[in-house]
Motif scaffolding. Structure first.
Motif, mmCIF file in Angstrom:
data_model
loop_
_atom_site.group_PDB
_atom_site.id
_atom_site.type_symbol
_atom_site.label_atom_id
_atom_site.label_comp_id
_atom_site.label_asym_id
_atom_site.label_seq_id
_atom_site.Cartn_x
_atom_site.Cartn_y
_atom_site.Cartn_z
ATOM 1 N N ASP A 110 4.269 -18.383 -7.524
ATOM 2 C CA ASP A 110 4.159 -17.096 -6.818
ATOM 3 C C ASP A 110 2.699 -16.701 -6.622
ATOM 4 O OD1 ASP A 110 6.850 -16.903 -6.766
ATOM 5 O OD2 ASP A 110 7.031 -15.308 -8.252
ATOM 6 N N ILE A 111 1.897 -16.877 -7.682
ATOM 7 C CA ILE A 111 0.490 -16.478 -7.595
ATOM 8 C C ILE A 111 -0.242 -17.352 -6.575
ATOM 9 C CG2 ILE A 111 -1.698 -16.403 -8.871
ATOM 10 C CD1 ILE A 111 -0.011 -15.533 -11.345
ATOM 11 N N MET A 168 0.483 -16.063 -3.260
ATOM 12 C CA MET A 168 -0.299 -14.867 -2.918
ATOM 13 C C MET A 168 -1.732 -15.255 -2.547
ATOM 14 S SD MET A 168 1.144 -12.292 -5.854
ATOM 15 C CE MET A 168 0.520 -10.694 -5.360
ATOM 16 N N ASP A 191 -1.494 -16.441 0.916
ATOM 17 C CA ASP A 191 -1.355 -15.269 1.802
ATOM 18 C C ASP A 191 -2.712 -14.603 2.021
ATOM 19 O OD1 ASP A 191 1.338 -15.701 1.834
ATOM 20 O OD2 ASP A 191 1.863 -14.060 0.472
ATOM 21 N N ASN A 192 -3.481 -14.542 0.939
ATOM 22 C CA ASN A 192 -4.803 -13.906 1.010
ATOM 23 C C ASN A 192 -5.712 -14.645 2.001
ATOM 24 O OD1 ASN A 192 -6.791 -11.928 -0.180
ATOM 25 N ND2 ASN A 192 -7.837 -13.847 -0.644
ATOM 26 N N LEU A 217 -4.492 -13.744 5.475
ATOM 27 C CA LEU A 217 -4.821 -12.347 5.803
ATOM 28 C C LEU A 217 -6.305 -12.158 6.107
ATOM 29 C CD1 LEU A 217 -2.923 -10.065 3.280
ATOM 30 C CD2 LEU A 217 -3.082 -9.713 5.742
ATOM 31 N N ALA A 218 -7.134 -12.815 5.307
ATOM 32 C CA ALA A 218 -8.585 -12.663 5.462
ATOM 33 C C ALA A 218 -9.012 -13.093 6.866
ATOM 34 C CB ALA A 218 -9.316 -13.481 4.400
ATOM 35 N N LEU A 239 -12.497 -12.705 1.940
ATOM 36 C CA LEU A 239 -11.507 -13.297 1.040
ATOM 37 C C LEU A 239 -11.507 -12.603 -0.312
ATOM 38 C CD1 LEU A 239 -12.591 -16.833 2.027
ATOM 39 C CD2 LEU A 239 -10.166 -16.190 2.012
ATOM 40 N N SER A 269 -12.617 -5.655 1.321
ATOM 41 C CA SER A 269 -11.907 -6.511 0.380
ATOM 42 C C SER A 269 -11.915 -5.816 -0.980
ATOM 43 C CB SER A 269 -12.629 -7.858 0.313
ATOM 44 O OG SER A 269 -11.829 -8.829 -0.320
ATOM 45 N N ILE A 288 -4.305 -9.936 -8.544
ATOM 46 C CA ILE A 288 -4.661 -11.335 -8.314
ATOM 47 C C ILE A 288 -6.153 -11.446 -7.999
ATOM 48 C CG2 ILE A 288 -4.170 -13.426 -6.990
ATOM 49 C CD1 ILE A 288 -1.810 -12.413 -8.693
ATOM 50 N N ALA A 331 -8.514 -9.561 -0.004
ATOM 51 C CA ALA A 331 -7.980 -9.166 1.306
ATOM 52 C C ALA A 331 -6.546 -8.690 1.131
ATOM 53 C CB ALA A 331 -8.047 -10.341 2.288
ATOM 54 N N LEU A 332 -5.774 -9.462 0.395
ATOM 55 C CA LEU A 332 -4.372 -9.123 0.131
ATOM 56 C C LEU A 332 -4.261 -7.785 -0.608
ATOM 57 C CD1 LEU A 332 -1.382 -10.241 0.151
ATOM 58 C CD2 LEU A 332 -1.865 -11.069 -2.143
#
Lengths: 288, 174
Positions: free
Chosen positions: A54-55, A58, A61-62, A65-66, A73, B74, B123, B128-129
């Motif tokens: 899961d991590i 993420m 995903d980051n 998204l960035a 980032l 961020s 995290i 960004a997330l």
């Protein structure tokens, strides 16, 4: 003899600083993706909570998204480490090279909405407000090109790095144990999964630079020396058996890669340095 | 998915276990190294803090600058152990939630148990997330500290993991 205006260097540094803070190179992305698939399989086979997978999801995903939403980032956009290899047939014009590099950092961090993380003095700690000065490593090389690399370094991982001056009798086992122990002691602090840059040989200062330069190597290329390639593989395996895992919550993905650079050293010494980077493994280069 | 809103009362936090995935919403405050130092100095002098610590949450973050039209840049967590020297005093003055990354010291964990507080991990390296769950950001103190200034954030469904719960259950010590 080729003349190069240092303004070109300023522009290149600014551009590289911005680009590398918003987008990772393909080798890093694919390495993170492969590790995620491995953790998903592991979760199915061993019936664990799947938190590691899961991590890593993420983290992927980051990265997406960035790039998509134009957000750095990581908020720690780093101390700008700038490596510049200057061809010996180049004549630099238009000003002071060091100032031109710092101007590039100043401009890139301002125009790129990057965080200014540099303090002028280790004790009084007043922010310089423009992320300068950069950490600059200059080298003179044959030819008439200039290669510039910008590698912003976050300090969550930098703080977990270590150096040791071993006697030669410590041998390869001593070095391996020290490298694994350094990662073990870092635990969940440096934002695992990490990249482990290792320097072996040279001098006290030289070995630290080797470790930092090891972090600039592509993750998908094997060490040209088979003995060191094997050592990297063994270290990666031992590190990933530590069960630190993504963010320190357990799992097989503590490190994405171990990269070793070596150099000749003195008959009385065997320096070893470990420079840790996080999964936001940023560096970009350009040759002008 | 467990959801928790501010204020973070002892009762709301009591059932959380290390390893739980939690989305938090409401008000949290940012503070990292230099801001913690100043908060502790203010407490020592008996002065009033820039925000009420009662049932409050602190996010260890130094965000990057916001692009025009954006709430924040961020905004992922910074490493928490650097705040360990200051955290117990804040916990004893009512702080209930800390958000950061990486393990905490024994004295912080003892203070958490004493006060029914929870330490969440965000995290690291996913700034960004993390920023996408921040709805608003207002600078409320120490603006001379730049990125280290104290901000009041309103967050919506910020994705976190319980790293250390109020009973001392610890995901870093499995």
């Amino acid at each position: 003899m080729r003349e190069v205006d240092v303004k070109l260097i300023t522009e290149a540094v600014a551009r590289l600083a911005i680009d590398t803070n918003y987008d990772l190179s393909r080798d890093v992305k694919s390495c993170i993706h492969d590790c995620r698939l491995k953790e998903i399989r592991e979760a199915m086979d061993s019936d664990n909570s799947g938190l590691a997978a899961d991590i890593l999801g993420m983290i992927e995903d980051n990265i997406e998204l960035a790039a998509e939403k134009n957000i750095p980032l990581c908020q720690d956009t780093g101390l700008a480490c700038v490596f510049i290899d200057i061809g010996q047939d180049v004549h630099l014009t238009g000003g002071d090279l060091r100032e031109a590099i710092n101007e590039g950092v100043r401009r890139g961090y301002e125009e790129g909405y990057l965080r200014k993380s540099v303090v002028a003095d280790p004790f009084t700690r007043i922010n310089t407000q423009d992320n300068t000065p950069a950490h600059i490593v200059m080298d003179i090389v044959p030819g008439e090109n200039i290669k510039i690399t910008v590698a912003p370094k976050g300090f969550g991982s930098e703080n977990m790095s270590s150096i040791k001056m071993f006697p030669p009798a410590a041998g390869i086992e001593g070095a391996k144990t020290f490298i694994v122990e350094t990662v073990k002691n870092a635990g969940g602090n440096p934002c695992p999964p990490i990249v482990v840059g290792v320097g072996i040989g040279s001098t006290f200062d030289g070995v630290a630079l080797l470790a930092k330069k090891a972090l600039l190597l592509p993750l998908d290329e094997r060490n040209e020396d088979p003995a060191y390639a094997e050592m990297e593989d063994e270290l990666l395996e031992r590190i990933n058996e530590l069960d630190i895992g993504p963010q320190g919550f357990g799992g097989k993905t503590t490190a994405l890669a171990v990269k070793i650079l070596t150099a000749p050293t003195h008959i009385a010494g065997m320096p070893v340095a470990v420079n840790i980077n996080c999964h936001v493994q940023r560096h970009k280069s350009v040759t002008i | 998915m467990i959801k928790i809103d501010s204020p973070f009362t002892k009762e709301k936090l009591a059932g959380l276990k290390a390893g739980d995935k939690v989305n938090i919403s409401g008000i949290i405050y940012t503070a990292r190294d230099q801001a913690h130092k100043r908060l502790i100095e203010m407490l020592a002098k008996g002065g009033e803090l820039p925000f009420d610590l009662t049932d409050a949450g602190i996010y260890y973050v130094g965000p990057s600058p916001a692009h025009p039209g954006c709430v924040i840049g961020s905004a992922g967590p910074t490493t928490s152990y650097r705040m360990d020297a200051y955290a117990p005093a804040l916990l004893d003055h009512g702080l209930k939630v800390m958000i950061g990354k990486g393990p905490r010291s024994e004295s912080v964990i003892e203070a958490m148990k004493r006060n029914g507080a929870v330490y969440f991990a965000a995290i690291g390296g996913a700034g960004a997330l993390m920023s996408t769950s921040i709805v608003s950001s207002e600078l409320i103190a120490f603006d001379d500290l730049g990125t280290e200034a104290v901000r009041k954030l309103i967050v919506k469904d910020m994705p976190l993991i319980v790293a250390i719960d109020s009973k001392g259950g610890n995901l870093y010590e499995r």
